[in-house]
Design an enzyme around this catalytic site. Sequence first.
Site, short mmCIF file in Angstrom:
data_model
loop_
_atom_site.label_atom_id
_atom_site.label_comp_id
_atom_site.label_asym_id
_atom_site.label_seq_id
_atom_site.Cartn_x
_atom_site.Cartn_y
_atom_site.Cartn_z
N GLU A 125 3.87 -6.62 1.55
CA GLU A 125 3.77 -7.17 0.26
C GLU A 125 3.39 -5.95 -0.62
O GLU A 125 2.35 -5.55 -1.35
CB GLU A 125 2.10 -7.66 0.38
CG GLU A 125 1.85 -8.91 1.10
CD GLU A 125 0.41 -9.11 1.41
OE1 GLU A 125 -0.35 -8.50 1.06
OE2 GLU A 125 0.21 -10.41 1.99
N TYR B 89 -9.99 6.11 -10.80
CA TYR B 89 -9.66 6.60 -9.39
C TYR B 89 -9.50 8.23 -9.62
O TYR B 89 -8.77 8.68 -8.73
CB TYR B 89 -8.35 5.91 -8.96
CG TYR B 89 -8.31 4.39 -9.08
CD1 TYR B 89 -9.01 3.60 -8.17
CD2 TYR B 89 -7.29 3.62 -9.95
CE1 TYR B 89 -8.78 2.11 -8.17
CE2 TYR B 89 -7.20 2.26 -9.89
CZ TYR B 89 -8.03 1.61 -9.14
OH TYR B 89 -7.86 0.19 -8.97
N ARG C 4 -6.29 4.24 -14.73
CA ARG C 4 -6.38 4.80 -13.50
C ARG C 4 -6.90 6.25 -13.41
O ARG C 4 -7.75 6.50 -12.40
CB ARG C 4 -4.90 4.97 -13.15
CG ARG C 4 -4.28 3.41 -12.85
CD ARG C 4 -3.03 3.38 -12.00
NE ARG C 4 -3.27 3.95 -10.65
CZ ARG C 4 -3.10 5.19 -10.33
NH1 ARG C 4 -2.84 5.96 -11.04
NH2 ARG C 4 -3.54 5.38 -8.83
N GLY D 80 3.57 -3.31 -3.92
CA GLY D 80 3.54 -3.41 -5.49
C GLY D 80 3.65 -2.23 -6.08
O GLY D 80 4.83 -1.99 -6.69
N ARG D 81 2.97 -1.22 -5.93
CA ARG D 81 2.95 0.04 -6.55
C ARG D 81 4.18 0.69 -6.25
O ARG D 81 4.83 1.16 -7.09
CB ARG D 81 1.84 1.10 -6.05
CG ARG D 81 1.62 2.32 -6.69
CD ARG D 81 0.79 3.21 -5.84
NE ARG D 81 -0.52 2.61 -5.65
CZ ARG D 81 -1.59 2.77 -6.50
NH1 ARG D 81 -1.60 3.38 -7.62
NH2 ARG D 81 -2.70 2.22 -6.19
N GLY E 78 0.79 -1.25 -0.13
CA GLY E 78 -0.09 0.11 -0.04
C GLY E 78 0.77 1.18 -0.16
O GLY E 78 0.09 2.42 -0.02
N TYR F 270 -0.75 -1.02 -12.11
CA TYR F 270 -1.83 -1.16 -12.19
C TYR F 270 -2.01 -0.36 -13.68
O TYR F 270 -3.05 0.54 -13.67
CB TYR F 270 -2.72 -0.17 -11.05
CG TYR F 270 -2.27 -0.93 -9.60
CD1 TYR F 270 -3.04 -2.34 -9.43
CD2 TYR F 270 -1.46 -0.33 -8.87
CE1 TYR F 270 -2.60 -2.73 -8.25
CE2 TYR F 270 -1.22 -1.03 -7.51
CZ TYR F 270 -1.72 -2.33 -7.48
OH TYR F 270 -1.42 -3.00 -6.13
N CYS G 30 -14.86 5.66 -27.10
CA CYS G 30 -15.96 6.53 -27.07
C CYS G 30 -16.70 6.66 -25.83
O CYS G 30 -17.72 5.77 -25.60
CB CYS G 30 -17.20 5.74 -28.22
SG CYS G 30 -16.46 5.91 -29.84
N GLU G 31 -16.18 7.16 -24.72
CA GLU G 31 -16.51 7.20 -23.47
C GLU G 31 -16.01 8.57 -23.10
O GLU G 31 -15.07 8.94 -23.12
CB GLU G 31 -15.84 6.25 -22.54
CG GLU G 31 -16.31 4.82 -22.68
CD GLU G 31 -17.40 4.53 -22.21
OE1 GLU G 31 -18.09 5.16 -21.22
OE2 GLU G 31 -18.02 3.27 -22.33
C1 LIG Z 1 -3.65 -7.98 -0.34
C2 LIG Z 1 -2.94 -7.18 -1.00
N1 LIG Z 1 -1.56 -7.11 -0.63
C3 LIG Z 1 -0.52 -6.21 -1.34
C4 LIG Z 1 -1.42 -5.30 -2.34
C5 LIG Z 1 -0.60 -4.32 -2.92
O1 LIG Z 1 -0.66 -2.86 -2.66
P1 LIG Z 1 0.31 -1.74 -3.40
O2 LIG Z 1 0.36 -2.01 -4.74
O3 LIG Z 1 -0.56 -0.60 -3.10
O4 LIG Z 1 1.47 -2.04 -2.51
C6 LIG Z 1 -2.60 -5.21 -2.46
C7 LIG Z 1 -3.36 -4.11 -3.34
O5 LIG Z 1 -4.25 -3.64 -2.89
C8 LIG Z 1 -3.46 -6.28 -1.63
O6 LIG Z 1 -4.80 -6.17 -2.16
#
Ligand SMILES: Cc1ncc(COP(=O)(O)O)c(C=O)c1O
Length: 445
Positions: free
Chosen positions: A298, A341, A337, A300-301, A264, A398, A369-370
Site C-alpha cells: 500500500e 511534522y 507538512r 503512497g508517498r 510507508g 500529503y 496569521c499563525e
Molecule cells: C493503512 C495505510 N496504508 C498505507 C499508507 C500509505 O503510507 P505511505 O504514504 O507512507 O506509503 C498509510 C499511511 O500512513 C496507511 O495508514
Amino acid sequence: MATHAAATFEGPDPTVAELIAARPFLSMHAMDGLLLDDVPLNRVADEVGTPTWVYSAATMRARYGALATALADARLDAQVHYAVKANDHLAILRLFSREGAGADVVSGGELLRARAAGIPGSRIVFSGVGKSAHELRLALTEDLAQINVESAEELAMLSAIAAQMGRTARVALRVNPDVDAGTHAKLTTGRAQDKFGIAYTQAAALYAHAATLPGIRPIGLAVHIGSQILSVAPYRAAYARIAELVHALRADGLAVETVDCGGGLGIPYRGQPAPSPAALAGAIAGAFHNLNLRLALEPGRWLVGPAGLLLASVILVKQTEAGRFVVLDAAMNDLIRPAMYDAWHGIVPVSAAEAVGEASPADVVGPVCEPGDSFARGRLLPNLGANSRVAILDAGAYGSVMSSAYNARPLAAEVMIDRGDIAVIRARQPVDALWAHEHIPTFLE
Ligand SMILES: Cc1ncc(COP(=O)(O)O)c(C=O)c1O
C-alpha cells in the site's frame, strides 16, 4: 516493543544545485529558469497563477515501474494498491490504475473517488481504524477485494452487516506488530500504544473466531507500521512477526492466502539515505518468499511525493532585526507538512539568475496569521524579491490532499505535465465557493 533509532538526519542541507541534480525531472535553463520535464515553471505560473501544485506524470509512471520491477525481481506475487490518501486526485488515481495499480482506501469518500477514477472494487482494499456502518455497507455493495479489519468490535459489526445483506466480506486482520518504525511520532502506527490494528497477542484467536462468523471469510493478515520510514530494519521486524503468525494460524488448520505488507516507504526530502524499493522487496521476500502467499503493498508517498512540487510567488521580503523573511503566496493551509511534522522540503528559485546568487539564511513563510505558518527556518537562499518564484519540492504526497481553506484562502490549482502538455487538473477554487454552502438563518436577516 522492537524499537529502531529515529531516522534523524544531521547532515548539511543540500544546495540548490544538489536538489536539482537529485531529481531527474527537474533542470535549470539559463533563460527559461527551472523546468519540470522540460516545461518552464514560469510558463505554468504565467498561465495558471500561483500557488499551484505541479505534477510530473512521467515521474509517477517511472516510480511505479521501478517499484513493480523491484517486486518482480524479488519473485514476489504482489499487487500494488496505491494509498489514495497520499494524493487522491482522480487523474493520479487513473494514472496509477493504468499502470496496473489497485487502490488502498481509508474512507467511503476515498472508495467512491477510486471508483470514480475507474478502479474496480476487485482492486480496492479498505483500511482504517473506524469504518462506519454506512462505509462497511458501501464496501460490501462494491464487493471490494479485501477489508482490513482493525478490531474485534469492527469484525462483529462487519459480520452483522454482511449477514444482513447476504454478502461475504473477504477480511484481512490488520495486526499491530508492536514495532517502532523510527519515524516522526505523528507518522508511526505499529506500536502497541497506537490506535491501529489488533494486538499481536490477540490476533490468532480473533482470526480463528472470524472463521466462525457469518458473512466473514478471513483471507489473511495486514500490517502497516507507519509512514516516511527510512530504514528497512523495522519492516524486517514487523514482517518476521507476521510470518510467525501465518505459521501459527496454518498450524491450527486455518487458511491464510494473503498478507498485505502496508506502505510507508520513505523518500529523501533532504538528501538523506533512504531505502530503495529493492531493499523493501528484499525485506518482504525474506519473510514471506516460501509461504505461498499472495502479497499486497500500500505505498503512497514513495510513488507520488517526489513527483510533485508547490509553485509559489514571493509577495514580499521583509527584513527585521532578527533576519530575513521571505513571504510567499503559498501557506500552511496549502502545504501543512512543515507545520505538522516539522518536515523539511527543498526550496528552489525558479529564475536561473536568482538560483546562482549568493546564499544567506532566510525564513520562508506564508501569509497566514499563525507563527507555525513556516516552510523553512534559516534556509540558505539567494536574494529573492517581490514576484520572484520558488518551487517547494517533494510536495506530491500529503500536500494538496491535506490543504484547507483556513484564513479564507481558496484551494490552489493543480497541474499535471505530461509529454510537454500542461493540463490543469483542478482549477483554482473561486473564493465565493468557500461560502457556497453556508446559509445565514432567517433570524439574522
Ligand atoms: C493503512 C495505510 N496504508 C498505507 C499508507 C500509505 O503510507 P505511505 O504514504 O507512507 O506509503 C498509510 C499511511 O500512513 C496507511 O495508514
